[in-house]
Design a protein around this motif. Structure first.
Motif, mmCIF file in Angstrom:
data_model
loop_
_atom_site.group_PDB
_atom_site.id
_atom_site.type_symbol
_atom_site.label_atom_id
_atom_site.label_comp_id
_atom_site.label_asym_id
_atom_site.label_seq_id
_atom_site.Cartn_x
_atom_site.Cartn_y
_atom_site.Cartn_z
ATOM 1 N N LEU A 51 -62.515 -31.487 -27.044
ATOM 2 C CA LEU A 51 -63.854 -31.058 -26.637
ATOM 3 C C LEU A 51 -64.789 -32.219 -26.275
ATOM 4 O O LEU A 51 -66.012 -32.077 -26.375
ATOM 5 C CB LEU A 51 -64.534 -30.160 -27.677
ATOM 6 C CG LEU A 51 -63.768 -29.006 -28.287
ATOM 7 C CD1 LEU A 51 -64.721 -28.049 -28.997
ATOM 8 C CD2 LEU A 51 -62.963 -28.235 -27.278
ATOM 9 N N GLY A 55 -66.968 -26.563 -22.367
ATOM 10 C CA GLY A 55 -67.783 -25.612 -21.616
ATOM 11 C C GLY A 55 -66.948 -25.215 -20.401
ATOM 12 O O GLY A 55 -66.439 -26.091 -19.690
ATOM 13 N N ASN A 166 -73.139 -23.598 -26.594
ATOM 14 C CA ASN A 166 -73.854 -24.389 -25.585
ATOM 15 C C ASN A 166 -73.348 -24.011 -24.212
ATOM 16 O O ASN A 166 -72.164 -24.175 -23.897
ATOM 17 C CB ASN A 166 -73.653 -25.892 -25.795
ATOM 18 C CG ASN A 166 -74.228 -26.684 -24.627
ATOM 19 O OD1 ASN A 166 -73.511 -27.060 -23.709
ATOM 20 N ND2 ASN A 166 -75.525 -26.900 -24.630
ATOM 21 N N ALA A 167 -74.264 -23.503 -23.402
ATOM 22 C CA ALA A 167 -73.938 -23.201 -22.003
ATOM 23 C C ALA A 167 -75.050 -23.773 -21.141
ATOM 24 O O ALA A 167 -75.625 -23.125 -20.276
ATOM 25 C CB ALA A 167 -73.777 -21.703 -21.800
ATOM 26 N N THR A 172 -71.782 -27.423 -17.873
ATOM 27 C CA THR A 172 -71.629 -26.998 -16.479
ATOM 28 C C THR A 172 -71.892 -28.200 -15.577
ATOM 29 O O THR A 172 -71.282 -29.240 -15.722
ATOM 30 C CB THR A 172 -72.630 -25.873 -16.144
ATOM 31 O OG1 THR A 172 -73.964 -26.357 -16.356
ATOM 32 C CG2 THR A 172 -72.412 -24.650 -17.022
ATOM 33 N N GLN A 204 -71.820 -26.700 -31.582
ATOM 34 C CA GLN A 204 -72.287 -26.941 -30.204
ATOM 35 C C GLN A 204 -73.775 -26.603 -30.045
ATOM 36 O O GLN A 204 -74.474 -27.203 -29.238
ATOM 37 C CB GLN A 204 -71.482 -26.093 -29.201
ATOM 38 C CG GLN A 204 -70.055 -26.559 -28.998
ATOM 39 C CD GLN A 204 -69.080 -25.887 -29.955
ATOM 40 O OE1 GLN A 204 -69.463 -25.464 -31.038
ATOM 41 N NE2 GLN A 204 -67.828 -25.803 -29.556
ATOM 42 N N ASP A 245 -66.468 -17.567 -21.345
ATOM 43 C CA ASP A 245 -65.300 -18.375 -20.995
ATOM 44 C C ASP A 245 -64.318 -17.615 -20.120
ATOM 45 O O ASP A 245 -63.545 -18.218 -19.377
ATOM 46 C CB ASP A 245 -64.581 -18.861 -22.257
ATOM 47 C CG ASP A 245 -65.349 -20.010 -22.876
ATOM 48 O OD1 ASP A 245 -66.346 -19.739 -23.570
ATOM 49 O OD2 ASP A 245 -64.978 -21.170 -22.601
ATOM 50 N N LYS A 256 -67.692 -18.303 -27.286
ATOM 51 C CA LYS A 256 -67.581 -18.995 -28.572
ATOM 52 C C LYS A 256 -67.576 -18.017 -29.739
ATOM 53 O O LYS A 256 -68.325 -17.037 -29.759
ATOM 54 C CB LYS A 256 -68.759 -19.984 -28.687
ATOM 55 C CG LYS A 256 -68.837 -20.799 -29.933
ATOM 56 C CD LYS A 256 -67.558 -21.531 -30.266
ATOM 57 C CE LYS A 256 -67.019 -22.354 -29.127
ATOM 58 N NZ LYS A 256 -65.575 -22.721 -29.300
ATOM 59 N N PHE A 323 -62.810 -18.624 -30.164
ATOM 60 C CA PHE A 323 -63.586 -17.663 -29.363
ATOM 61 C C PHE A 323 -63.425 -16.272 -29.948
ATOM 62 O O PHE A 323 -62.490 -16.026 -30.713
ATOM 63 C CB PHE A 323 -63.059 -17.636 -27.913
ATOM 64 C CG PHE A 323 -63.140 -18.990 -27.253
ATOM 65 C CD1 PHE A 323 -64.309 -19.402 -26.636
ATOM 66 C CD2 PHE A 323 -62.056 -19.862 -27.262
ATOM 67 C CE1 PHE A 323 -64.399 -20.657 -26.045
ATOM 68 C CE2 PHE A 323 -62.140 -21.115 -26.685
ATOM 69 C CZ PHE A 323 -63.314 -21.512 -26.073
HETATM 70 O O1 MRU Z 1 -65.219 -24.498 -27.266
HETATM 71 P P1 MRU Z 1 -66.281 -24.725 -26.257
HETATM 72 O O2 MRU Z 1 -67.400 -25.556 -26.737
HETATM 73 O O3 MRU Z 1 -65.714 -25.205 -24.926
HETATM 74 O O4 MRU Z 1 -66.855 -23.251 -25.980
HETATM 75 C C1 MRU Z 1 -67.790 -23.103 -24.954
HETATM 76 C C2 MRU Z 1 -68.414 -21.769 -24.853
HETATM 77 O O5 MRU Z 1 -68.035 -20.834 -25.531
HETATM 78 C C3 MRU Z 1 -69.466 -21.613 -23.800
HETATM 79 O O6 MRU Z 1 -70.395 -20.642 -24.159
HETATM 80 C C4 MRU Z 1 -68.815 -21.212 -22.487
HETATM 81 O O7 MRU Z 1 -67.784 -22.086 -22.145
HETATM 82 C C5 MRU Z 1 -69.782 -21.133 -21.370
HETATM 83 S S1 MRU Z 1 -70.331 -22.698 -20.776
HETATM 84 C C6 MRU Z 1 -71.312 -22.360 -19.454
#
Ligand code: MRU
Length: 354
Positions: A51, A55, A166-167, A172, A204, A245, A256, A323
Protein backbone atom coordinates in the motif's frame (compact mmCIF):
# COMPACT_ATOMS: atom_id res chain seq x y z
CA UNK A 1 13.49 10.02 -22.90
CA UNK A 2 9.83 10.66 -22.06
CA UNK A 3 8.52 14.17 -22.43
CA UNK A 4 6.03 14.40 -19.61
CA UNK A 5 3.02 16.70 -20.04
CA UNK A 6 3.15 19.51 -17.46
CA UNK A 7 -0.22 18.66 -15.88
CA UNK A 8 0.85 15.05 -15.25
CA UNK A 9 4.03 15.84 -13.35
CA UNK A 10 2.51 15.86 -9.88
CA UNK A 11 0.27 13.72 -7.69
CA UNK A 12 0.79 10.46 -5.88
CA UNK A 13 1.94 8.62 -9.06
CA UNK A 14 3.73 10.17 -12.02
CA UNK A 15 6.66 9.93 -14.42
CA UNK A 16 9.56 12.25 -13.69
CA UNK A 17 11.51 14.08 -16.40
CA UNK A 18 13.87 11.11 -16.66
CA UNK A 19 10.90 8.91 -17.52
CA UNK A 20 11.05 7.06 -14.19
CA UNK A 21 7.98 5.91 -12.29
CA UNK A 22 7.65 7.88 -9.05
CA UNK A 23 5.17 7.45 -6.20
CA UNK A 24 4.60 9.16 -2.88
CA UNK A 25 5.15 6.44 -0.29
CA UNK A 26 1.70 6.54 1.33
CA UNK A 27 2.84 4.29 4.16
CA UNK A 28 5.00 7.16 5.48
CA UNK A 29 2.24 9.76 5.61
CA UNK A 30 1.38 11.97 7.41
CA UNK A 31 4.77 12.15 9.11
CA UNK A 32 7.10 12.04 6.11
CA UNK A 33 6.49 13.03 2.49
CA UNK A 34 8.83 10.59 0.78
CA UNK A 35 8.98 9.82 -2.91
CA UNK A 36 10.11 6.45 -4.27
CA UNK A 37 11.36 5.63 -7.75
CA UNK A 38 10.08 2.19 -8.78
CA UNK A 39 12.36 0.51 -11.30
CA UNK A 40 11.76 -3.22 -11.33
CA UNK A 41 8.59 -5.27 -11.59
CA UNK A 42 9.27 -6.62 -8.09
CA UNK A 43 9.52 -3.09 -6.67
CA UNK A 44 6.23 -2.14 -8.33
CA UNK A 45 4.48 -5.31 -7.15
CA UNK A 46 5.74 -4.73 -3.62
CA UNK A 47 4.69 -1.06 -3.59
CA UNK A 48 1.14 -2.02 -4.56
CA UNK A 49 1.00 -4.95 -2.15
CA UNK A 50 2.18 -3.01 0.91
CA UNK A 51 0.00 0.00 0.00
CA UNK A 52 2.85 2.42 -0.68
CA UNK A 53 0.67 3.20 -3.68
CA UNK A 54 -2.99 2.56 -2.98
CA UNK A 55 -6.52 3.61 -3.85
CA UNK A 56 -8.16 1.99 -6.87
CA UNK A 57 -7.57 4.73 -9.48
CA UNK A 58 -3.98 5.41 -8.29
CA UNK A 59 -3.17 1.71 -8.60
CA UNK A 60 -4.58 1.80 -12.15
CA UNK A 61 -2.47 4.84 -13.06
CA UNK A 62 0.58 3.16 -11.53
CA UNK A 63 -0.05 -0.02 -13.53
CA UNK A 64 -0.42 1.99 -16.74
CA UNK A 65 2.98 3.63 -16.19
CA UNK A 66 4.51 0.35 -14.98
CA UNK A 67 3.69 -1.37 -18.27
CA UNK A 68 5.52 1.40 -20.12
CA UNK A 69 8.53 1.57 -17.81
CA UNK A 70 9.00 -2.20 -17.78
CA UNK A 71 8.54 -2.44 -21.56
CA UNK A 72 11.58 -0.23 -22.10
CA UNK A 73 13.88 -3.00 -20.89
CA UNK A 74 12.53 -5.12 -23.73
CA UNK A 75 13.31 -2.79 -26.64
CA UNK A 76 15.65 -5.26 -28.32
CA UNK A 77 13.21 -8.19 -28.29
CA UNK A 78 11.43 -9.57 -31.34
CA UNK A 79 7.74 -8.58 -31.64
CA UNK A 80 6.60 -12.07 -30.54
CA UNK A 81 8.95 -12.23 -27.57
CA UNK A 82 8.01 -8.66 -26.58
CA UNK A 83 4.29 -9.51 -26.53
CA UNK A 84 4.91 -12.71 -24.59
CA UNK A 85 6.99 -11.00 -21.92
CA UNK A 86 4.59 -8.07 -21.60
CA UNK A 87 1.70 -10.48 -21.02
CA UNK A 88 3.76 -12.13 -18.27
CA UNK A 89 4.54 -8.76 -16.69
CA UNK A 90 0.84 -7.88 -16.77
CA UNK A 91 -0.14 -11.13 -15.12
CA UNK A 92 2.49 -10.69 -12.43
CA UNK A 93 1.49 -7.12 -11.55
CA UNK A 94 -2.18 -8.05 -11.61
CA UNK A 95 -1.58 -10.65 -8.90
CA UNK A 96 -0.42 -8.00 -6.40
CA UNK A 97 -3.96 -7.11 -5.21
CA UNK A 98 -7.23 -8.73 -6.27
CA UNK A 99 -10.11 -6.44 -5.35
CA UNK A 100 -9.70 -3.06 -7.09
CA UNK A 101 -10.69 -3.55 -10.72
CA UNK A 102 -8.61 -0.56 -11.88
CA UNK A 103 -5.43 -2.63 -11.67
CA UNK A 104 -6.54 -5.27 -14.17
CA UNK A 105 -8.42 -2.63 -16.17
CA UNK A 106 -5.25 -0.59 -16.78
CA UNK A 107 -3.13 -3.66 -17.53
CA UNK A 108 -5.74 -4.98 -19.98
CA UNK A 109 -5.92 -1.58 -21.60
CA UNK A 110 -2.15 -1.51 -22.12
CA UNK A 111 -2.08 -5.09 -23.43
CA UNK A 112 -4.95 -4.19 -25.77
CA UNK A 113 -2.93 -1.32 -27.24
CA UNK A 114 0.06 -3.47 -28.08
CA UNK A 115 -2.07 -6.51 -28.89
CA UNK A 116 -3.93 -4.56 -31.61
CA UNK A 117 -0.94 -5.16 -33.88
CA UNK A 118 1.52 -7.62 -32.30
CA UNK A 119 3.76 -7.46 -35.37
CA UNK A 120 4.91 -3.89 -34.58
CA UNK A 121 8.52 -3.60 -33.43
CA UNK A 122 9.17 -3.20 -29.70
CA UNK A 123 10.23 0.47 -30.04
CA UNK A 124 6.90 1.36 -31.64
CA UNK A 125 4.99 -0.58 -28.98
CA UNK A 126 6.86 1.22 -26.21
CA UNK A 127 5.87 4.61 -27.66
CA UNK A 128 2.26 3.50 -27.72
CA UNK A 129 2.43 2.29 -24.11
CA UNK A 130 3.79 5.66 -23.01
CA UNK A 131 0.97 7.50 -24.79
CA UNK A 132 -1.66 5.23 -23.27
CA UNK A 133 -0.20 5.61 -19.76
CA UNK A 134 -0.47 9.39 -20.08
CA UNK A 135 -4.02 9.00 -21.40
CA UNK A 136 -5.04 6.85 -18.39
CA UNK A 137 -3.60 9.44 -16.01
CA UNK A 138 -5.16 12.41 -17.81
CA UNK A 139 -8.56 10.73 -18.05
CA UNK A 140 -8.50 10.07 -14.31
CA UNK A 141 -7.95 13.76 -13.63
CA UNK A 142 -10.89 14.60 -15.87
CA UNK A 143 -13.09 11.89 -14.37
CA UNK A 144 -12.36 12.98 -10.80
CA UNK A 145 -13.15 16.57 -11.70
CA UNK A 146 -16.51 15.58 -13.15
CA UNK A 147 -17.31 13.30 -10.20
CA UNK A 148 -16.52 16.18 -7.84
CA UNK A 149 -18.84 18.51 -9.80
CA UNK A 150 -21.68 15.98 -9.67
CA UNK A 151 -21.05 15.24 -6.00
CA UNK A 152 -21.19 18.92 -5.16
CA UNK A 153 -24.80 19.08 -6.40
CA UNK A 154 -25.83 16.55 -3.73
CA UNK A 155 -24.93 18.64 -0.68
CA UNK A 156 -25.44 22.18 0.52
CA UNK A 157 -22.98 24.59 2.14
CA UNK A 158 -22.32 23.75 5.77
CA UNK A 159 -23.47 20.12 5.47
CA UNK A 160 -21.73 17.43 7.49
CA UNK A 161 -20.25 14.67 5.32
CA UNK A 162 -18.98 11.39 6.70
CA UNK A 163 -16.34 9.50 4.76
CA UNK A 164 -14.53 6.20 5.24
CA UNK A 165 -10.99 5.26 4.16
CA UNK A 166 -9.23 7.58 1.72
CA UNK A 167 -10.53 8.43 -1.72
CA UNK A 168 -8.83 11.78 -2.11
CA UNK A 169 -6.05 13.02 -4.39
CA UNK A 170 -3.56 10.51 -2.97
CA UNK A 171 -5.81 7.64 -4.04
CA UNK A 172 -6.46 9.08 -7.49
CA UNK A 173 -4.97 11.89 -9.50
CA UNK A 174 -6.55 15.20 -8.53
CA UNK A 175 -9.47 16.09 -6.19
CA UNK A 176 -10.19 12.41 -5.61
CA UNK A 177 -13.63 10.87 -5.68
CA UNK A 178 -15.36 10.82 -2.28
CA UNK A 179 -13.63 13.93 -0.98
CA UNK A 180 -13.49 15.56 -4.41
CA UNK A 181 -16.71 17.56 -3.88
CA UNK A 182 -15.32 18.87 -0.59
CA UNK A 183 -12.02 19.99 -2.12
CA UNK A 184 -13.71 21.45 -5.18
CA UNK A 185 -16.20 23.21 -2.91
CA UNK A 186 -13.35 24.64 -0.84
CA UNK A 187 -11.80 26.14 -3.98
CA UNK A 188 -15.15 27.85 -4.63
CA UNK A 189 -15.59 29.12 -1.08
CA UNK A 190 -18.14 26.47 -0.12
CA UNK A 191 -17.41 24.88 3.26
CA UNK A 192 -18.44 21.51 4.61
CA UNK A 193 -17.81 19.72 7.88
CA UNK A 194 -16.19 16.38 7.24
CA UNK A 195 -16.12 13.45 9.65
CA UNK A 196 -13.31 11.09 8.66
CA UNK A 197 -13.48 7.53 9.99
CA UNK A 198 -9.98 6.53 11.04
CA UNK A 199 -10.44 3.25 9.11
CA UNK A 200 -8.97 0.36 11.06
CA UNK A 201 -6.70 -1.46 10.65
CA UNK A 202 -4.48 0.52 8.26
CA UNK A 203 -5.77 3.97 9.23
CA UNK A 204 -6.16 5.44 5.76
CA UNK A 205 -8.74 7.87 7.19
CA UNK A 206 -6.48 9.09 9.99
CA UNK A 207 -3.20 9.10 8.10
CA UNK A 208 -4.36 10.21 4.66
CA UNK A 209 -7.89 11.69 4.56
CA UNK A 210 -7.54 13.89 7.62
CA UNK A 211 -4.07 14.89 6.35
CA UNK A 212 -5.34 15.90 2.91
CA UNK A 213 -8.37 17.76 4.23
CA UNK A 214 -6.57 19.47 7.12
CA UNK A 215 -3.84 20.65 4.74
CA UNK A 216 -6.49 22.05 2.40
CA UNK A 217 -8.04 24.02 5.27
CA UNK A 218 -11.23 21.92 5.40
CA UNK A 219 -13.11 21.58 8.69
CA UNK A 220 -12.31 17.92 9.34
CA UNK A 221 -12.96 15.89 12.48
CA UNK A 222 -11.28 12.54 12.86
CA UNK A 223 -13.35 9.83 14.56
CA UNK A 224 -12.76 6.18 15.40
CA UNK A 225 -14.84 3.91 13.19
CA UNK A 226 -17.10 2.96 16.08
CA UNK A 227 -18.07 6.61 16.65
CA UNK A 228 -19.88 7.01 13.33
CA UNK A 229 -23.23 5.98 14.81
CA UNK A 230 -22.96 8.60 17.57
CA UNK A 231 -22.03 11.34 15.14
CA UNK A 232 -24.98 10.42 12.91
CA UNK A 233 -27.36 10.25 15.85
CA UNK A 234 -26.24 13.72 16.91
CA UNK A 235 -27.54 15.00 13.57
CA UNK A 236 -24.12 16.10 12.38
CA UNK A 237 -24.09 14.13 9.13
CA UNK A 238 -26.22 15.05 6.12
CA UNK A 239 -24.54 12.71 3.62
CA UNK A 240 -22.05 9.85 3.47
CA UNK A 241 -19.55 9.94 0.62
CA UNK A 242 -17.33 6.89 0.15
CA UNK A 243 -15.09 5.57 -2.61
CA UNK A 244 -15.20 2.19 -4.31
CA UNK A 245 -12.79 -0.46 -5.56
CA UNK A 246 -15.14 -2.41 -7.81
CA UNK A 247 -18.78 -1.75 -8.62
CA UNK A 248 -20.69 -4.80 -9.79
CA UNK A 249 -23.28 -4.61 -12.57
CA UNK A 250 -26.14 -4.68 -10.01
CA UNK A 251 -24.73 -1.76 -7.99
CA UNK A 252 -23.19 -3.78 -5.13
CA UNK A 253 -19.71 -2.42 -4.55
CA UNK A 254 -16.52 -3.30 -2.72
CA UNK A 255 -14.74 -0.65 -0.71
CA UNK A 256 -12.54 -0.54 2.37
CA UNK A 257 -13.61 -2.85 5.18
CA UNK A 258 -16.20 -1.07 7.33
CA UNK A 259 -17.95 0.69 4.46
CA UNK A 260 -20.99 -1.59 4.54
CA UNK A 261 -21.39 -0.85 8.24
CA UNK A 262 -21.47 2.86 7.49
CA UNK A 263 -24.18 2.22 4.87
CA UNK A 264 -26.27 0.27 7.37
CA UNK A 265 -25.96 3.04 9.95
CA UNK A 266 -26.85 5.67 7.35
CA UNK A 267 -29.99 3.73 6.41
CA UNK A 268 -30.94 3.52 10.09
CA UNK A 269 -30.61 7.27 10.56
CA UNK A 270 -32.16 8.18 7.17
CA UNK A 271 -28.95 9.71 5.83
CA UNK A 272 -28.26 9.49 2.07
CA UNK A 273 -25.34 7.22 1.28
CA UNK A 274 -23.36 7.71 -1.93
CA UNK A 275 -20.41 5.96 -3.47
CA UNK A 276 -18.36 8.02 -5.88
CA UNK A 277 -16.12 6.42 -8.49
CA UNK A 278 -14.92 6.65 -12.06
CA UNK A 279 -16.36 4.42 -14.78
CA UNK A 280 -13.02 2.57 -14.71
CA UNK A 281 -14.17 1.16 -11.34
CA UNK A 282 -17.41 -0.27 -12.73
CA UNK A 283 -17.01 -3.91 -13.70
CA UNK A 284 -19.92 -4.90 -15.92
CA UNK A 285 -18.43 -8.40 -16.14
CA UNK A 286 -19.01 -8.84 -12.44
CA UNK A 287 -22.74 -9.54 -11.93
CA UNK A 288 -23.02 -8.99 -8.15
CA UNK A 289 -20.98 -8.30 -5.05
CA UNK A 290 -20.76 -12.06 -4.43
CA UNK A 291 -18.49 -12.28 -7.47
CA UNK A 292 -15.94 -9.80 -6.08
CA UNK A 293 -12.79 -11.37 -4.70
CA UNK A 294 -11.95 -9.87 -1.33
CA UNK A 295 -8.30 -9.49 -0.40
CA UNK A 296 -7.27 -11.01 2.93
CA UNK A 297 -4.28 -9.38 4.58
CA UNK A 298 -1.70 -10.17 7.25
CA UNK A 299 -3.34 -10.63 10.70
CA UNK A 300 -0.48 -8.67 12.26
CA UNK A 301 -1.97 -5.52 10.74
CA UNK A 302 -4.71 -5.98 13.36
CA UNK A 303 -2.70 -7.54 16.19
CA UNK A 304 0.42 -5.43 16.36
CA UNK A 305 0.97 -2.94 13.58
CA UNK A 306 0.99 0.73 14.77
CA UNK A 307 1.44 -0.32 18.40
CA UNK A 308 4.64 -0.15 20.47
CA UNK A 309 3.89 -3.68 21.57
CA UNK A 310 1.30 -6.23 20.40
CA UNK A 311 -2.26 -5.48 21.52
CA UNK A 312 -3.45 -9.08 21.28
CA UNK A 313 -2.13 -12.38 22.58
CA UNK A 314 0.56 -13.79 20.33
CA UNK A 315 -0.92 -16.26 17.85
CA UNK A 316 -4.57 -15.34 18.53
CA UNK A 317 -6.79 -16.05 15.51
CA UNK A 318 -7.50 -12.98 13.50
CA UNK A 319 -9.58 -12.23 10.40
CA UNK A 320 -8.38 -9.33 8.28
CA UNK A 321 -10.41 -8.78 5.10
CA UNK A 322 -9.29 -5.60 3.41
CA UNK A 323 -12.67 -4.79 1.84
CA UNK A 324 -16.35 -5.51 2.26
CA UNK A 325 -19.26 -5.37 -0.12
CA UNK A 326 -22.06 -2.90 0.36
CA UNK A 327 -25.42 -4.14 -0.83
CA UNK A 328 -26.88 -1.97 -3.60
CA UNK A 329 -30.12 -1.67 -1.63
CA UNK A 330 -28.29 0.53 0.86
CA UNK A 331 -26.93 2.89 -1.80
CA UNK A 332 -28.81 6.12 -2.55
CA UNK A 333 -26.86 6.78 -5.75
CA UNK A 334 -23.57 6.07 -7.49
CA UNK A 335 -21.76 9.22 -8.57
CA UNK A 336 -19.70 8.64 -11.70
CA UNK A 337 -17.90 10.83 -14.21
CA UNK A 338 -20.81 10.19 -16.59
CA UNK A 339 -23.46 11.37 -14.15
CA UNK A 340 -25.32 10.37 -11.00
CA UNK A 341 -26.80 6.89 -11.29
CA UNK A 342 -29.92 6.09 -9.25
CA UNK A 343 -31.65 2.73 -8.74
CA UNK A 344 -32.47 0.43 -10.40
CA UNK A 345 -28.70 0.12 -10.73
CA UNK A 346 -28.69 -2.97 -12.97
CA UNK A 347 -30.65 -1.03 -15.58
CA UNK A 348 -29.08 2.38 -15.12
CA UNK A 349 -25.43 1.28 -14.91
CA UNK A 350 -25.88 -0.64 -18.17
CA UNK A 351 -27.18 2.56 -19.78
CA UNK A 352 -23.86 4.30 -18.96
CA UNK A 353 -22.07 1.84 -21.24
CA UNK A 354 -24.74 1.56 -23.92
O1 MRU B 1 -6.65 -0.77 0.69
P1 MRU B 1 -6.77 0.57 0.06
O2 MRU B 1 -6.26 1.67 0.90
O3 MRU B 1 -6.20 0.60 -1.35
O4 MRU B 1 -8.35 0.77 -0.10
C1 MRU B 1 -8.80 1.90 -0.80
C2 MRU B 1 -10.25 2.13 -0.77
O5 MRU B 1 -11.02 1.31 -0.29
C3 MRU B 1 -10.74 3.36 -1.46
O6 MRU B 1 -11.91 3.83 -0.88
C4 MRU B 1 -10.99 3.06 -2.92
O7 MRU B 1 -9.88 2.47 -3.52
C5 MRU B 1 -11.38 4.27 -3.69
S1 MRU B 1 -10.06 5.38 -4.01
C6 MRU B 1 -10.71 6.59 -4.99
Amino acid sequence: MAIVPEDLKTGSVFLNDDGELVIIDQTQLPNREEYLVLRTKEEIYDAIKRLAVRGAPAIGICAGYAMYVLAREKASLSPEQFMKEMREVGEYLNSSRPTAVNLSWAIKRQLGVIGADPSRCAEEQIDLLRGEAFAIHKEDIEMCTRISEYGLTLVKPGDGILTHCNAGPLATSRYGTSIGPVLLGKERGIDFKVFADETRPLLQGARLTSFELFRAGVDVTLICDNMASMVMKNGWVQACFVGCDRIAANGDFANKIGTSGVAILARHYGIPFYTLGPTSTIDMNCPTGNDIRIELRDPDEVRSMWYKEPMAPEGVKCYNPSFDVTDHELVTAIVTDRGIVYPPFDVNLAKLFA
